[in-house]
Design a protein around this motif. Structure first.
Motif, PDB file in Angstrom:
ATOM      1  N   GLU A 112      -7.502  -1.160  -0.146  1.00  0.00           N
ATOM      2  CA  GLU A 112      -8.227  -0.449  -1.482  1.00  0.00           C
ATOM      3  C   GLU A 112      -7.333   0.769  -1.669  1.00  0.00           C
ATOM      4  O   GLU A 112      -7.628   1.538  -2.754  1.00  0.00           O
ATOM      5  CB  GLU A 112      -9.605   0.194  -0.879  1.00  0.00           C
ATOM      6  CG  GLU A 112     -10.627  -0.920  -0.499  1.00  0.00           C
ATOM      7  CD  GLU A 112     -11.757  -0.083   0.240  1.00  0.00           C
ATOM      8  OE1 GLU A 112     -12.087   1.115   0.049  1.00  0.00           O
ATOM      9  OE2 GLU A 112     -12.430  -1.040   1.027  1.00  0.00           O
ATOM     10  N   CYS A 113      -5.920   0.489  -1.711  1.00  0.00           N
ATOM     11  CA  CYS A 113      -4.814   1.514  -2.144  1.00  0.00           C
ATOM     12  C   CYS A 113      -5.224   1.986  -3.491  1.00  0.00           C
ATOM     13  O   CYS A 113      -5.430   0.902  -4.258  1.00  0.00           O
ATOM     14  CB  CYS A 113      -3.664   0.970  -1.809  1.00  0.00           C
ATOM     15  SG  CYS A 113      -2.238   2.165  -2.421  1.00  0.00           S
ATOM     16  N   PHE A 161       0.958  -1.136   0.068  1.00  0.00           N
ATOM     17  CA  PHE A 161      -0.055   0.010   0.048  1.00  0.00           C
ATOM     18  C   PHE A 161       0.758   1.163  -0.059  1.00  0.00           C
ATOM     19  O   PHE A 161       2.191   1.369   0.440  1.00  0.00           O
ATOM     20  CB  PHE A 161      -0.834   0.015   1.143  1.00  0.00           C
ATOM     21  CG  PHE A 161      -0.300   0.042   2.611  1.00  0.00           C
ATOM     22  CD1 PHE A 161      -0.251   1.262   3.124  1.00  0.00           C
ATOM     23  CD2 PHE A 161       0.283  -1.040   3.174  1.00  0.00           C
ATOM     24  CE1 PHE A 161       0.535   1.446   4.595  1.00  0.00           C
ATOM     25  CE2 PHE A 161       0.957  -1.133   4.437  1.00  0.00           C
ATOM     26  CZ  PHE A 161       1.265   0.242   5.186  1.00  0.00           C
ATOM     27  N   CYS A 162       0.343   2.322  -0.484  1.00  0.00           N
ATOM     28  CA  CYS A 162       1.063   3.612  -0.602  1.00  0.00           C
ATOM     29  C   CYS A 162       1.105   4.461   0.673  1.00  0.00           C
ATOM     30  O   CYS A 162       2.150   5.180   0.958  1.00  0.00           O
ATOM     31  CB  CYS A 162       0.506   4.669  -1.847  1.00  0.00           C
ATOM     32  SG  CYS A 162      -0.993   5.206  -1.601  1.00  0.00           S
ATOM     33  N   GLY A 163       0.083   4.314   1.263  1.00  0.00           N
ATOM     34  CA  GLY A 163       0.072   5.207   2.752  1.00  0.00           C
ATOM     35  C   GLY A 163      -0.459   6.702   2.591  1.00  0.00           C
ATOM     36  O   GLY A 163      -0.496   7.501   3.453  1.00  0.00           O
ATOM     37  N   GLY A 169       9.720  -2.574   4.051  1.00  0.00           N
ATOM     38  CA  GLY A 169       9.489  -2.880   5.655  1.00  0.00           C
ATOM     39  C   GLY A 169       8.123  -2.807   6.316  1.00  0.00           C
ATOM     40  O   GLY A 169       7.838  -3.628   7.152  1.00  0.00           O
ATOM     41  N   ARG A 170       7.424  -1.937   5.765  1.00  0.00           N
ATOM     42  CA  ARG A 170       6.150  -1.523   6.694  1.00  0.00           C
ATOM     43  C   ARG A 170       5.028  -2.568   6.107  1.00  0.00           C
ATOM     44  O   ARG A 170       3.961  -2.646   6.983  1.00  0.00           O
ATOM     45  CB  ARG A 170       5.332  -0.154   6.235  1.00  0.00           C
ATOM     46  CG  ARG A 170       5.057  -0.079   4.506  1.00  0.00           C
ATOM     47  CD  ARG A 170       4.706   1.411   4.424  1.00  0.00           C
ATOM     48  NE  ARG A 170       4.612   1.619   3.060  1.00  0.00           N
ATOM     49  CZ  ARG A 170       4.431   2.777   2.349  1.00  0.00           C
ATOM     50  NH1 ARG A 170       4.174   3.826   3.464  1.00  0.00           N
ATOM     51  NH2 ARG A 170       4.104   2.878   1.136  1.00  0.00           N
ATOM     52  N   VAL A 171       5.082  -3.562   5.497  1.00  0.00           N
ATOM     53  CA  VAL A 171       4.132  -4.828   4.919  1.00  0.00           C
ATOM     54  C   VAL A 171       4.667  -5.932   5.610  1.00  0.00           C
ATOM     55  O   VAL A 171       3.907  -7.029   5.357  1.00  0.00           O
ATOM     56  CB  VAL A 171       4.020  -4.850   3.257  1.00  0.00           C
ATOM     57  CG1 VAL A 171       3.386  -3.687   2.932  1.00  0.00           C
ATOM     58  CG2 VAL A 171       5.351  -5.512   2.770  1.00  0.00           C
ATOM     59  N   LEU A 172       5.851  -6.102   6.347  1.00  0.00           N
ATOM     60  CA  LEU A 172       6.282  -7.264   6.919  1.00  0.00           C
ATOM     61  C   LEU A 172       5.855  -7.352   8.650  1.00  0.00           C
ATOM     62  O   LEU A 172       5.905  -6.255   9.144  1.00  0.00           O
ATOM     63  CB  LEU A 172       7.771  -7.458   6.881  1.00  0.00           C
ATOM     64  CG  LEU A 172       8.375  -7.332   5.506  1.00  0.00           C
ATOM     65  CD1 LEU A 172       9.907  -7.528   5.534  1.00  0.00           C
ATOM     66  CD2 LEU A 172       8.105  -8.430   4.811  1.00  0.00           C
TER      67      LEU A 172
END
Length: 347
Positions: free
Chosen positions: A107-108, A93-95, A134-137
């Motif tokens: 829903e990104c 996801f983009c954030g 790293g943020r999706v781990l």
């Protein structure tokens, strides 16, 4: 194989899986190099292998239910990841887009199904190595097998559905279907404090469900609707989770629920698409809720990790068999066999 090269499984066309090799890009500041340990074959994966999901492109380097070990990380990775940690992977996801800013990361709008520079589609789960943000781990308990840790994504989709269904402790929840996702739904609903009753026709699946301590109705030996009414003193269930895409499941769900304020969760897709035949006045006057669910957001992945890591949901009996990457074609054949649980590719 060096860390800058990787072998990976790819569907060339329906019915044909091969092992290819590619170069990995340099690791970015916010990225982590992961050595994959296992990737489970999802219904989506083997559905495309069977030719049932031809809306998906080729060559498909699929696989999204995977876990692995951290090799190294970029200097700006946030989190306490260290080399040797076991991790599983959430959706990218983009954030920054509106859905992400509202915590709807699944829903990104910036994550698209575009091919890589070398022409492949997919998440590259059946890969020896990959580079991930790293943020999706999410860190996983090393007491779990890699194949069990790979259940993070499917369990997260279950958590998403249960959240939308708003189940409460002591409610009676019926799960139609004791396949992989039916039993994951059942265990999670039980962990939330509900009374869970599973209906199934296949003796082998009934045996597995009962071995998990679940209450099971053998729908091959009785009328499951009548049995649900009997087990609920004639009231019916508070909610039904449809974990198999079939016309009869859609019909039974309406007959199993209580008279007023019942909910039905449509968890499973089916190909060809099941039919839903119901009088809308029936829904209106009985104040029913029909709930659809698909995918998961980051908060669901963290909840799923807690359930797995604390062994509140036990998926050990849902890993049917394993295959090495070199035998991925045989793995797809096993996964697509009717009645199968998860087949895991060891990397």
């Amino acid at each position: 194989m060096s860390e800058n090269q990787t072998k990976f499984g790819v569907l060339i066309k329906a019915g044909l899986a091969e092992v290819h090799q590619r170069e990995l890009p340099e690791i970015g500041d916010n990225q982590v190099l992961v050595k994959h340990e296992a990737c489970n074959i999802c219904t989506t994966d083997y559905g495309q292998w069977m030719g049932l999901r031809e809306h998906q492109p080729y060559p498909m380097a699929g696989g999204h239910e995977f876990a692995g070990i951290v090799v190294k990380k970029g200097p700006k990775v946030v989190g306490d990841f260290e080399a040797g940690d076991r991790v599983a992977v959430a959706y990218s996801f983009c954030g920054e887009c509106d859905p992400c800013r509202h915590a709807l990361t699944s829903e990104c709008t910036q994550v698209t199904n575009e091919p890589t520079e070398d022409g492949y589609y997919g998440a590259f789960g059946f890969s020896e190595y990959s580079i991930r943000d790293g943020r999706v781990l999410i860190k996983m308990n090393k007491e779990l097998s890699a194949s069990e840790a790979s259940f993070l994504e499917p369990l997260a989709t279950v958590v998403k559905g249960l959240d939308k269904l708003r189940i409460k402790p002591l409610e009676t929840i019926i799960v139609i279907g004791a396949g992989t996702m039916g039993l994951v739904n059942a265990q999670a609903a039980k962990a939330y404090g509900s009374r869970v009753i599973v209906t199934e026709v296949m003796p082998e699946k009934i045996e597995v469900a009962e071995s998990m301590g679940l209450e099971v109705i053998n729908a091959g030996d009785c009328n499951p609707v009548e049995k649900v009414k009997e087990l609920t003193d004639g009231k019916g269930a508070d909610a039904v989770i449809i974990a198999v895409g079939a016309n009869i499941a859609n019909k039974q769900a309406f007959e199993m629920v209580k008279k007023y304020d019942a909910r039905i969760l449509y968890f499973a897709a089916g190909y060809p698409a099941p039919e839903l035949k119901v009088d809308s006045n029936f829904i209106h006057y009985r104040k029913m809720e029909l709930v659809g669910t698909y995918g998961a957001d980051m908060k669901d992945f963290f909840t799923a990790a807690n359930l797995l890591n604390k062994k509140m949901v036990d998926v050990s009996k849902l890993v049917q068999c394993t295959f090495p990457l070199s035998e991925i074609q045989e793995a797809y054949k096993a996964a697509s066999t009717p009645g199968s649980y998860r087949v895991s590719v060891i990397l």
